[in-house]
Design an enzyme around this catalytic site. Sequence first.
Site, PDB file in Angstrom:
ATOM      1  N   CYS A   1      20.356  -5.852  47.741  1.00 12.02           N
ATOM      2  CA  CYS A   1      20.848  -6.503  48.962  1.00 12.02           C
ATOM      3  C   CYS A   1      19.704  -7.370  49.472  1.00 12.02           C
ATOM      4  O   CYS A   1      18.595  -6.866  49.710  1.00 12.02           O
ATOM      5  CB  CYS A   1      21.210  -5.433  49.987  1.00 12.02           C
ATOM      6  SG  CYS A   1      21.677  -6.077  51.599  1.00 12.02           S
ATOM      7  N   ASN A   2      19.961  -8.649  49.600  1.00 14.21           N
ATOM      8  CA  ASN A   2      18.894  -9.549  50.061  1.00 14.21           C
ATOM      9  C   ASN A   2      18.483  -9.241  51.496  1.00 14.21           C
ATOM     10  O   ASN A   2      17.312  -9.326  51.845  1.00 14.21           O
ATOM     11  CB  ASN A   2      19.360 -11.005  49.971  1.00 14.21           C
ATOM     12  CG  ASN A   2      19.379 -11.502  48.554  1.00 14.21           C
ATOM     13  OD1 ASN A   2      18.440 -12.114  48.086  1.00 14.21           O
ATOM     14  ND2 ASN A   2      20.461 -11.207  47.830  1.00 14.21           N
ATOM     15  N   THR A   3      19.475  -8.889  52.327  1.00 14.61           N
ATOM     16  CA  THR A   3      19.176  -8.620  53.734  1.00 14.61           C
ATOM     17  C   THR A   3      18.246  -7.408  53.853  1.00 14.61           C
ATOM     18  O   THR A   3      17.249  -7.442  54.585  1.00 14.61           O
ATOM     19  CB  THR A   3      20.492  -8.357  54.502  1.00 14.61           C
ATOM     20  OG1 THR A   3      21.429  -9.385  54.161  1.00 14.61           O
ATOM     21  CG2 THR A   3      20.280  -8.338  55.983  1.00 14.61           C
TER      22      THR A   3
ATOM     23  N   CYS B   1      21.987 -13.903  48.245  1.00 11.97           N
ATOM     24  CA  CYS B   1      22.881 -12.824  48.674  1.00 11.97           C
ATOM     25  C   CYS B   1      23.565 -12.286  47.427  1.00 11.97           C
ATOM     26  O   CYS B   1      24.005 -13.076  46.572  1.00 11.97           O
ATOM     27  CB  CYS B   1      23.918 -13.370  49.660  1.00 11.97           C
ATOM     28  SG  CYS B   1      25.173 -12.162  50.130  1.00 11.97           S
ATOM     29  N   THR B   2      23.659 -10.961  47.328  1.00 12.28           N
ATOM     30  CA  THR B   2      24.205 -10.392  46.094  1.00 12.28           C
ATOM     31  C   THR B   2      25.727 -10.550  45.983  1.00 12.28           C
ATOM     32  O   THR B   2      26.311 -10.203  44.970  1.00 12.28           O
ATOM     33  CB  THR B   2      23.801  -8.911  45.948  1.00 12.28           C
ATOM     34  OG1 THR B   2      24.083  -8.227  47.171  1.00 12.28           O
ATOM     35  CG2 THR B   2      22.336  -8.782  45.623  1.00 12.28           C
ATOM     36  N   HIS B   3      26.361 -11.079  47.011  1.00 10.40           N
ATOM     37  CA  HIS B   3      27.780 -11.419  46.883  1.00 10.40           C
ATOM     38  C   HIS B   3      27.978 -12.742  46.140  1.00 10.40           C
ATOM     39  O   HIS B   3      29.050 -13.015  45.617  1.00 10.40           O
ATOM     40  CB  HIS B   3      28.419 -11.599  48.268  1.00 10.40           C
ATOM     41  CG  HIS B   3      28.882 -10.330  48.900  1.00 10.40           C
ATOM     42  ND1 HIS B   3      28.011  -9.361  49.334  1.00 10.40           N
ATOM     43  CD2 HIS B   3      30.134  -9.873  49.185  1.00 10.40           C
ATOM     44  CE1 HIS B   3      28.710  -8.367  49.870  1.00 10.40           C
ATOM     45  NE2 HIS B   3      29.993  -8.652  49.787  1.00 10.40           N
TER      46      HIS B   3
ATOM     47  N   ASP C   1      23.275  -1.160  48.105  1.00 15.62           N
ATOM     48  CA  ASP C   1      23.612  -2.386  48.835  1.00 15.62           C
ATOM     49  C   ASP C   1      24.368  -1.967  50.091  1.00 15.62           C
ATOM     50  O   ASP C   1      24.818  -0.824  50.208  1.00 15.62           O
ATOM     51  CB  ASP C   1      24.502  -3.296  47.967  1.00 15.62           C
ATOM     52  CG  ASP C   1      24.952  -4.556  48.703  1.00 15.62           C
ATOM     53  OD1 ASP C   1      24.138  -5.141  49.453  1.00 15.62           O
ATOM     54  OD2 ASP C   1      26.121  -4.962  48.564  1.00 15.62           O
ATOM     55  N   SER C   2      24.509  -2.911  51.018  1.00 18.76           N
ATOM     56  CA  SER C   2      25.280  -2.633  52.219  1.00 18.76           C
ATOM     57  C   SER C   2      26.746  -2.348  51.881  1.00 18.76           C
ATOM     58  O   SER C   2      27.443  -1.699  52.647  1.00 18.76           O
ATOM     59  CB  SER C   2      25.211  -3.844  53.148  1.00 18.76           C
ATOM     60  OG  SER C   2      25.616  -5.002  52.447  1.00 18.76           O
TER      61      SER C   2
ATOM     62  N   GLU D   1      34.731 -11.334  49.481  1.00 13.49           N
ATOM     63  CA  GLU D   1      35.371 -10.022  49.592  1.00 13.49           C
ATOM     64  C   GLU D   1      36.891 -10.149  49.535  1.00 13.49           C
ATOM     65  O   GLU D   1      37.579  -9.257  49.060  1.00 13.49           O
ATOM     66  CB  GLU D   1      34.926  -9.328  50.883  1.00 13.49           C
ATOM     67  CG  GLU D   1      33.429  -9.068  50.854  1.00 13.49           C
ATOM     68  CD  GLU D   1      33.001  -7.809  51.553  1.00 13.49           C
ATOM     69  OE1 GLU D   1      33.702  -7.383  52.481  1.00 13.49           O
ATOM     70  OE2 GLU D   1      31.946  -7.263  51.175  1.00 13.49           O
TER      71      GLU D   1
ATOM     72  N   GLY E   1      24.059  -8.054  57.218  1.00 10.23           N
ATOM     73  CA  GLY E   1      23.576  -9.418  57.470  1.00 10.23           C
ATOM     74  C   GLY E   1      23.544  -9.818  58.935  1.00 10.23           C
ATOM     75  O   GLY E   1      22.774 -10.686  59.338  1.00 10.23           O
TER      76      GLY E   1
HETATM   77  N1  DGL Z   1      25.003  -8.090  49.914  1.00  6.94           N
HETATM   78  C1  DGL Z   1      24.369  -8.462  51.144  1.00  6.94           C
HETATM   79  C2  DGL Z   1      23.100  -9.304  50.858  1.00  6.94           C
HETATM   80  O1  DGL Z   1      22.743  -9.522  49.715  1.00  6.94           O
HETATM   81  C3  DGL Z   1      25.292  -9.263  52.039  1.00  6.94           C
HETATM   82  C4  DGL Z   1      26.347  -8.480  52.774  1.00  6.94           C
HETATM   83  C5  DGL Z   1      25.913  -7.995  54.135  1.00  6.94           C
HETATM   84  O2  DGL Z   1      25.810  -8.782  55.076  1.00  6.94           O
HETATM   85  O3  DGL Z   1      25.709  -6.795  54.246  1.00  6.94           O
HETATM   86  O4  DGL Z   1      22.445  -9.734  51.779  1.00  6.94           O
END
Ligand code: DGL
Length: 270
Positions: free
Chosen positions: A78-80, A189-191, A15-16, A157, A48
């Site tokens: 990570c969705n992005t 988004c994984t957050h 992930d990012s 976060e 993102g």
């Molecule tokens: N975890 C990232 C996602 O799922 C979001 C955080 C980012 O912007 O890097 O897109």
Amino acid sequence: MSSQVSQQAALGVFDSGVGGLTVVRALRELMPNESIIYLGDTARVPYGSKSPDTIRRFSVEDTQFLVSHGVKAVIVACNTATAHALPLLQATFRVPIIGVLEAGVEATLADPQCERVGIIGTSGTIRSSAYQYALAMRKPSLQIHATATPLLVPFVEEGWTEHSALKLVLKEYLNPLLAKGMDTLVLGCTHYPLLMPILQKMLGKKVRLVDSASTCAAHTKRVLEDQNLLRTTRSKPTLDIFLTDLSEQAEAMAKRFLGTDFGKVKKATL
Ligand code: DGL
């Protein structure tokens, strides 16, 4: 590599930053016998807000790191990165590469009652239209309303997942979707799995929440079963966490996202 060796190899997850640990948590709940190597690109988070080219370049480097550690499959948590880089990664690497998006789309459409879908995610994910396109392809009659919700990652976060300021922000983002009669909300988004409790409280039972972490874990299990890649030995599985930038804050956050303590975090150089 013999199939015996690859079955016992770890799953690679990236992930990012540390948000993808929500996927690791779901993977461990569903497949407690799997070893996992996690890479969080904390030196370059967030993805993102970056351009598609940059997101693709970072995603290739992240995958390269995991593949060089001998993983049997890579999960793009990570969705992005999934939205922009999944086809490139699948064309570049020989191990199975699994994204978060496809599983979320499947889970969304699993309920035949689903007619009006809201999607929230980073600006990069929403701008890519990857969710909108994948959903519309499978169910053209679906009404889809997607909103970039860039303020949510900083709240998560910061650990402000119950904060009154977050409630105000969520209302601002979600009221237009509710006004359209949304019956399902995709947390793209994984957050966002950490926002499930507050979202459930705010939206009640009227809106079904689809979270990318648990759907991705279920999808991964199916892929591993299909490819005969589930780990068969009973020795204790390992969990290795690498971050590209080490800080006390990132380690504390990682513990919160994973929901448990873990050994020492290692520094990754890409
Ligand atoms: N975890 C990232 C996602 O799922 C979001 C955080 C980012 O912007 O890097 O897109």
